[in-house]
Design a protein around this motif. Structure first.
Motif, short mmCIF file in Angstrom:
data_model
loop_
_atom_site.label_atom_id
_atom_site.label_comp_id
_atom_site.label_asym_id
_atom_site.label_seq_id
_atom_site.Cartn_x
_atom_site.Cartn_y
_atom_site.Cartn_z
N ARG A 1 10.91 7.59 2.31
CA ARG A 1 12.31 7.28 2.62
C ARG A 1 13.01 8.52 3.17
O ARG A 1 13.82 8.43 4.11
CB ARG A 1 13.03 6.77 1.37
N ASN A 2 12.69 9.70 2.61
CA ASN A 2 13.24 10.95 3.17
C ASN A 2 12.78 11.13 4.60
O ASN A 2 13.57 11.47 5.49
CB ASN A 2 12.77 12.14 2.35
N ILE A 3 11.49 10.92 4.84
CA ILE A 3 10.93 11.12 6.18
C ILE A 3 11.57 10.18 7.19
O ILE A 3 11.96 10.59 8.29
CB ILE A 3 9.40 10.92 6.15
N LYS B 1 0.81 -1.21 0.00
CA LYS B 1 0.00 0.00 0.00
C LYS B 1 0.84 1.27 0.00
O LYS B 1 0.31 2.35 -0.26
CB LYS B 1 -0.93 0.01 1.21
N LEU B 2 2.12 1.15 0.33
CA LEU B 2 3.01 2.31 0.34
C LEU B 2 4.27 2.03 -0.44
O LEU B 2 4.79 0.90 -0.44
CB LEU B 2 3.37 2.70 1.78
N ASP B 3 4.78 3.08 -1.08
CA ASP B 3 6.05 3.03 -1.81
C ASP B 3 6.98 4.02 -1.14
O ASP B 3 6.68 5.22 -1.05
CB ASP B 3 5.81 3.41 -3.28
N LEU B 4 8.11 3.55 -0.65
CA LEU B 4 9.03 4.42 0.08
C LEU B 4 9.56 5.56 -0.78
O LEU B 4 9.99 6.59 -0.25
CB LEU B 4 10.22 3.60 0.62
N ASP B 5 9.55 5.40 -2.10
CA ASP B 5 10.15 6.41 -2.97
C ASP B 5 9.12 7.21 -3.78
O ASP B 5 9.49 7.95 -4.69
CB ASP B 5 11.14 5.72 -3.91
N GLY C 1 16.40 14.59 0.90
CA GLY C 1 17.43 13.58 0.71
C GLY C 1 18.85 14.06 0.84
O GLY C 1 19.78 13.28 0.65
N THR C 2 19.03 15.34 1.21
CA THR C 2 20.40 15.87 1.24
C THR C 2 20.95 16.12 2.63
O THR C 2 22.15 15.92 2.86
CB THR C 2 20.47 17.19 0.46
N THR C 3 20.09 16.54 3.57
CA THR C 3 20.59 17.04 4.85
C THR C 3 19.78 16.49 6.01
O THR C 3 18.57 16.73 6.08
CB THR C 3 20.52 18.59 4.89
N PRO C 4 20.40 15.76 6.93
CA PRO C 4 19.67 15.30 8.11
C PRO C 4 19.16 16.49 8.93
O PRO C 4 19.94 17.37 9.31
CB PRO C 4 20.71 14.50 8.89
N TYR D 1 7.27 16.89 12.75
CA TYR D 1 6.18 17.04 11.80
C TYR D 1 6.22 15.93 10.76
O TYR D 1 5.19 15.32 10.45
CB TYR D 1 6.26 18.41 11.11
N ALA D 2 7.38 15.66 10.22
CA ALA D 2 7.49 14.63 9.18
C ALA D 2 7.09 13.26 9.71
O ALA D 2 6.44 12.48 9.02
CB ALA D 2 8.92 14.60 8.62
N THR D 3 7.49 12.96 10.95
CA THR D 3 7.11 11.68 11.54
C THR D 3 5.60 11.58 11.72
O THR D 3 4.99 10.55 11.43
CB THR D 3 7.80 11.48 12.89
N ALA D 4 4.99 12.68 12.18
CA ALA D 4 3.53 12.70 12.32
C ALA D 4 2.86 12.54 10.95
O ALA D 4 1.81 11.89 10.84
CB ALA D 4 3.09 13.99 12.98
#
Length: 366
Positions: A158-160, A132-136, A200-203, A208-211
């Motif tokens: 994947r970024n999240i 049901k989900l695609d990481l990319d 995808g570039t900077t940690p 918010y992204a996790t939520a």
């Protein structure tokens, strides 16, 4: 050798979490859930001492009272797992200082803070496994509102999950003590953070992204996030002393520890987290161990081994100031579980938390 390893790890893995008042009535015990017998423990390599409960308890009895007294911590729970089994689980200090109620490692709930994110990541991977989900894929595919692109680039799961979505971190409105918590969707739509890095570039750590990931699970599964976690994670593992619900369900309130900034100070209230998938859980040490064991066993009843390996695999990230690639060092799905595995290779993995608003968990670190 084992004493040195145990000392280093237990000192580093001592965590502190938030609690709320324990009710005065004596709670009735919950019905235990039958657990699948753990696999046979592998043979200890020649020359290495076997970590035993007696050894761990002897060290903890010497260290923990000193640590709590020195740090003015009200109470803590320590759980050690090894080879798919609990070596020892111990409670120290008080879950309620005024009532002198001791910490019960099996039933006393603490707030492990951002360690809650690992349950959200696990839920995402279950939906990846279900197709049901695609990481990319662009996350907008799964949302009922739009996350604007940054320099024409969308955000992916994947970024999240590697904290490289590029959001600024926002604190205002993250938690409250006395206001009702809006629905997860309303919280996320109310204020979308600015994008400050290309995805995808900077940690860059992002609650918010996790939520947002938790909301995506809610939408593709067709059930509220709290219901999903209870059915597909807590239920599968027999975690009866665990919840993301806010306020805490009545059946669990008698087991909830108080929360203290200092053990010698007054108790604080129960924090309500608007972005619940990022940090709203309340869990006992004993139940946290069940979750740890499942991941250390390549997913256990939660994920297929190949899905767990994908989740646990380190992801490279490149610093914008360097052409070198390095491992992501944030609380990502891969690095947090990788740290659990690192602890396991040293013959010990520990789930810990304590009676305080600040969280610092080791093997699943924030």
């Amino acid at each position: 050798m084992w004493k040195r390893s145990l000392a280093v790890l237990a000192a580093g893995l001592l965590g502190i979490a938030i609690g709320v008042p324990a009710f005065t009535q004596a709670p009735a015990p919950l019905t235990p859930v039958a657990q699948t017998p753990p696999p046979a423990a592998p043979t200890t390599p020649t020359g290495l001492a076997t970590l035993t409960k007696a050894d761990a308890d002897a060290w903890l009895d010497g260290f923990m009272p000193y640590a709590l007294a020195r740090g003015d911590v009200a109470g803590a729970v320590v759980v050690v797992v090894k080879d798919g089994q609990v070596v020892t689980q111990r409670g120290f200090g008080y879950s309620d200082v005024a009532k002198r109620a001791p910490v019960d490692p099996a039933t006393t709930l603490f707030r492990p803070g951002s360690t809650s994110k690992l349950y959200t990541w696990t839920a995402v991977m279950q939906q990846v496994e279900a197709g049901k989900l695609d990481l990319d894929a662009d996350v907008n595919r799964y949302l009922d509102f739009k996350i604007p692109p940054y320099q024409g680039k969308p955000i992916t799961l994947r970024n999240i999950m590697t904290h490289t979505a590029g959001f600024e971190e926002i604190i205002k409105g993250l938690l409250t003590f006395d206001k009702p918590v809006p629905s997860l969707g309303d919280v996320l739509k109310h204020r979308i953070p600015e994008r400050i890095y290309a995805p995808g570039t900077t940690p860059a750590y992002s609650n918010y992204a996790t939520a947002l990931a938790g909301y995506i699970v809610e939408r593709v599964s067709g059930m509220p996030f709290d219901d999903y976690i209870e059915r597909n994670i807590f239920g599968r593992l027999g975690m009866q002393y665990a919840s993301f619900r806010q306020p805490l369900p009545a059946r669990l309130k008698p087991y909830m520890s108080q929360g203290y900034e200092l053990g010698s100070g007054p108790a604080k209230g129960y924090e309500l987290i608007g972005m619940a998938p990022a940090g709203a859980s309340a869990i006992s040490g004993g139940d946290m161990a069940k979750f740890m064991i499942a991941h250390l066993a390549n997913g256990g009843p939660l994920l297929k081994p190949e899905t767990a390996k994908l989740m646990h695999a380190p992801r490279p990230a490149r610093s914008p100031r360097s052409t070198r690639w390095r491992s992501v060092s944030t609380n990502s799905a891969s690095t947090a579980t990788a740290r659990s595995r690192m602890a396991a290779t040293r013959s010990i993995s520990t789930a810990t938390c304590g009676s305080s608003p600040k969280t610092m968990s080791g093997s699943t670190s924030r």
